[in-house]
Design a protein around this motif. Sequence first.
Motif, short mmCIF file in Angstrom:
data_model
loop_
_atom_site.label_atom_id
_atom_site.label_comp_id
_atom_site.label_asym_id
_atom_site.label_seq_id
_atom_site.Cartn_x
_atom_site.Cartn_y
_atom_site.Cartn_z
N ASP A 79 0.12 -1.29 -0.39
CA ASP A 79 -0.16 -0.37 0.24
C ASP A 79 0.75 1.49 0.04
OD1 ASP A 79 -2.53 -1.85 0.26
OD2 ASP A 79 -2.37 -1.70 2.46
N VAL A 80 2.46 0.88 -0.09
CA VAL A 80 3.58 2.01 0.23
C VAL A 80 3.34 2.72 -1.64
CG1 VAL A 80 5.24 3.27 0.83
CG2 VAL A 80 4.16 1.27 2.35
N THR A 81 3.17 4.19 -1.10
CA THR A 81 3.63 4.91 -2.55
C THR A 81 5.22 5.37 -2.09
OG1 THR A 81 1.45 5.05 -3.86
CG2 THR A 81 3.19 6.69 -4.76
N LEU A 82 6.01 5.23 -2.75
CA LEU A 82 7.86 6.17 -2.78
C LEU A 82 8.01 7.24 -3.33
CD1 LEU A 82 9.48 7.10 -1.39
CD2 LEU A 82 11.42 5.26 -2.36
N THR A 83 8.00 8.48 -4.35
CA THR A 83 7.85 9.53 -5.12
C THR A 83 9.22 10.27 -5.04
OG1 THR A 83 5.77 9.93 -4.84
CG2 THR A 83 6.82 11.41 -5.72
N ASN A 84 9.96 9.62 -5.67
CA ASN A 84 11.84 10.36 -5.91
C ASN A 84 11.63 11.25 -6.86
OD1 ASN A 84 14.32 10.36 -4.58
ND2 ASN A 84 14.58 9.17 -7.56
N GLN A 85 11.55 11.90 -6.22
CA GLN A 85 12.45 13.17 -7.18
C GLN A 85 13.78 14.35 -7.08
OE1 GLN A 85 9.06 16.16 -5.58
NE2 GLN A 85 7.97 16.14 -6.77
N GLY A 86 13.93 13.61 -6.26
CA GLY A 86 15.73 13.52 -5.72
C GLY A 86 16.54 12.48 -6.73
N ALA A 87 17.25 12.39 -5.54
CA ALA A 87 18.13 10.77 -6.36
C ALA A 87 18.48 9.84 -5.28
CB ALA A 87 19.70 11.60 -6.95
N ILE A 88 18.31 8.42 -5.47
CA ILE A 88 18.41 7.29 -5.09
C ILE A 88 19.92 6.58 -4.98
CG2 ILE A 88 17.90 5.39 -3.66
CD1 ILE A 88 14.72 6.46 -4.60
N LEU A 89 21.04 6.02 -4.57
CA LEU A 89 21.87 6.04 -4.21
C LEU A 89 22.62 4.50 -3.74
CD1 LEU A 89 24.46 8.50 -4.92
CD2 LEU A 89 23.46 7.69 -6.27
N LEU A 90 22.01 3.24 -4.95
CA LEU A 90 22.23 1.87 -4.40
C LEU A 90 23.56 1.75 -4.20
CD1 LEU A 90 18.13 0.74 -5.65
CD2 LEU A 90 18.98 1.53 -3.50
N TYR A 91 24.37 0.66 -3.02
CA TYR A 91 25.83 0.10 -3.40
C TYR A 91 25.19 -1.38 -3.42
CZ TYR A 91 26.61 5.09 -2.85
OH TYR A 91 26.95 6.79 -2.88
N LEU A 92 27.02 -2.05 -3.04
CA LEU A 92 26.93 -3.68 -2.99
C LEU A 92 26.39 -3.87 -1.93
CD1 LEU A 92 30.59 -3.18 -4.21
CD2 LEU A 92 28.60 -4.33 -5.55
N GLU A 93 25.73 -5.29 -2.08
CA GLU A 93 25.04 -5.84 -1.07
C GLU A 93 23.92 -5.17 -0.72
OE1 GLU A 93 26.34 -9.08 -0.72
OE2 GLU A 93 27.97 -8.48 -2.09
N GLU A 94 23.28 -4.41 -0.93
CA GLU A 94 22.28 -3.82 -0.78
C GLU A 94 20.78 -3.85 -1.17
OE1 GLU A 94 22.63 0.02 -1.42
OE2 GLU A 94 24.07 0.39 0.02
N THR A 95 19.69 -4.26 -1.13
CA THR A 95 18.15 -5.23 -1.60
C THR A 95 17.58 -4.06 -0.79
OG1 THR A 95 19.32 -7.18 -0.89
CG2 THR A 95 17.34 -6.96 -1.36
#
Length: 580
Positions: A79-95
């Motif tokens: 039921d969640v809505t995540l709105t990204n207007q900026g930046a999301i950085l994902l690194y190693l070993e993340e899920t």
Amino acid sequence: MKKIVFKKFTATIIALSMMLMLLPIISMTAPTAADTPLIVVTSMDELEAALRAGATDILIPSDRVIGIMINSQIEIGPDVTLTNQGAILLYLEETIYNWGTIDNQGEIRNMGATIYNGGTINNSDGIYNSGTINNNGAINNWDTIDNGGTIDNGGTINNTGTLYVWDTINNNEDGTINNRGTITTHWGAASFPNPILGGDMITIVSWGTINNQGTICNWNTIDNKGTINNNGVIRNIDGTIDNTGTIDNQGGTIYNDGGTIDNGGTINNNGSAISNNWGMIENWGTINNNEDGTINNNVRSGIIGYIICNVGTINNNGVIATYRYTIENWGTINNNGIIYNFGDAIENWGTINNYLEGTIENWSTINNNEDGIIDNQGTIYNWGTICNWGTIDNGGTITNNEDGIIDNQGAINNWKTLKKGFPIDIGFPIGWFTRTYIMGTINNMGTINNNEDGIINNNDACTINNFGTIDNTGTIDNTGDIDNQGIINNWKTLKSMDPIDTEFPIIIEFPIDWFTRTYIMGAINNWGTIDNTGTINNWGTIYNVGTIYNDDGTIDNQGTIDNQGTITNWTLNKRVWPIF
């Protein structure tokens, strides 16, 4: 008055009762915006806290960059809505597990993490992936997805923007890619902040369905084991399309621009075009070129065409045209459409079946090589050269036009007609019942079997050079030159009382009887020149109004020779001549 008051009181009680009954239903309805306020997060800690608190509407503002740290795990609920207007950085070993909606209006840069999507990802800006995206939900792209890692798709990817493929997209059995934009596969490493992670495989592997109404540009490999439905444009630019599934070209265009199409499955070309431009089409499966479909071996923008190599089956009900280089056939070509050869050659080691509705127009060279078979029930027009070392079975019409050459060192079995396709009225023997046909040259070093009802028409300025054997139980009509240094075996005579049928050659019996005609099987009708230094064995009828030069040759007659012209240097063999 009491009755009125009582009625009002009763109505009030009923209304209150109904409201009490509806309270549970009202409490179950979706909360309003005031009940679920928008939560603005500016850091990773705030995002995790909002998700733990059960927030359903979360915003990352345009001036914020959130980095999800090593070994972190984030789950976005249904039921969640995540709105990204900026930046999301994902690194190693993340899920990241997404079961809800990610509405990306900024940037998502995945530099080695894993995104599991079972919900919806809407992208209206940029997703840059050099990690892994496992999609079992929906990815809707309106802008840019730049993939230098791996996308495993078991759901749906809807692309109306641009999808760049620097590494691998696996479109699994239940996966669908709907393209109305552009998909481009590239050579080289990915242009990401960590380019070491990209650039090895650079391929699309599909076990599912790709529906293309836009443009797919392939510089590397598309490995299709499922279905590609193309209503747009596919450009194979120095790349490889390896098909062991099905490609349905349903009104779109496939350009093979210097690449290779390797087909071990099925390609259906329906009212569409496949253009081989400086490329290679290798078929060891089935290509169905249906009505209104076109396959061109092209010259395009000054670049030469290349090769169509068939070791499988090509079923043609449309148009196949080669303008440069070669069509090589080691398998079977079934033609009910039109094949145009303007290129270097059609090389045949397999079987070409030209059916009743089929037409082959040769302006260049057809080499029917040893073990090759051309079975013609339709029409072959030759303005170029047909070289035969194999077998040509003709039950239709072979028209060898002026300047055309048929060079036979194999076997030509004729049941119908070798001729020029339009009649000319020359007024002889009885006007319009006689046809004259124009032919080029037949060079025979093998065998020509001209069978019952077969016709070979050799007209003015045209030549049959025979160094092999011509077995004739049909009709040879000659107004040109027959140079015989081999053997001509001419067989039997059949007489009929049938009315006139102009499809057959007509020999007149004098006086003219309009109801009695002689139909000839094993007839040599000569209005031109036969130069014989070999052997003519006649068990049928030789009708000569021209000239037969028998120089050091033999005419062995056990049939009928009707001479209205000249026979020179003839030594009588076995039967008194002339016989009418």
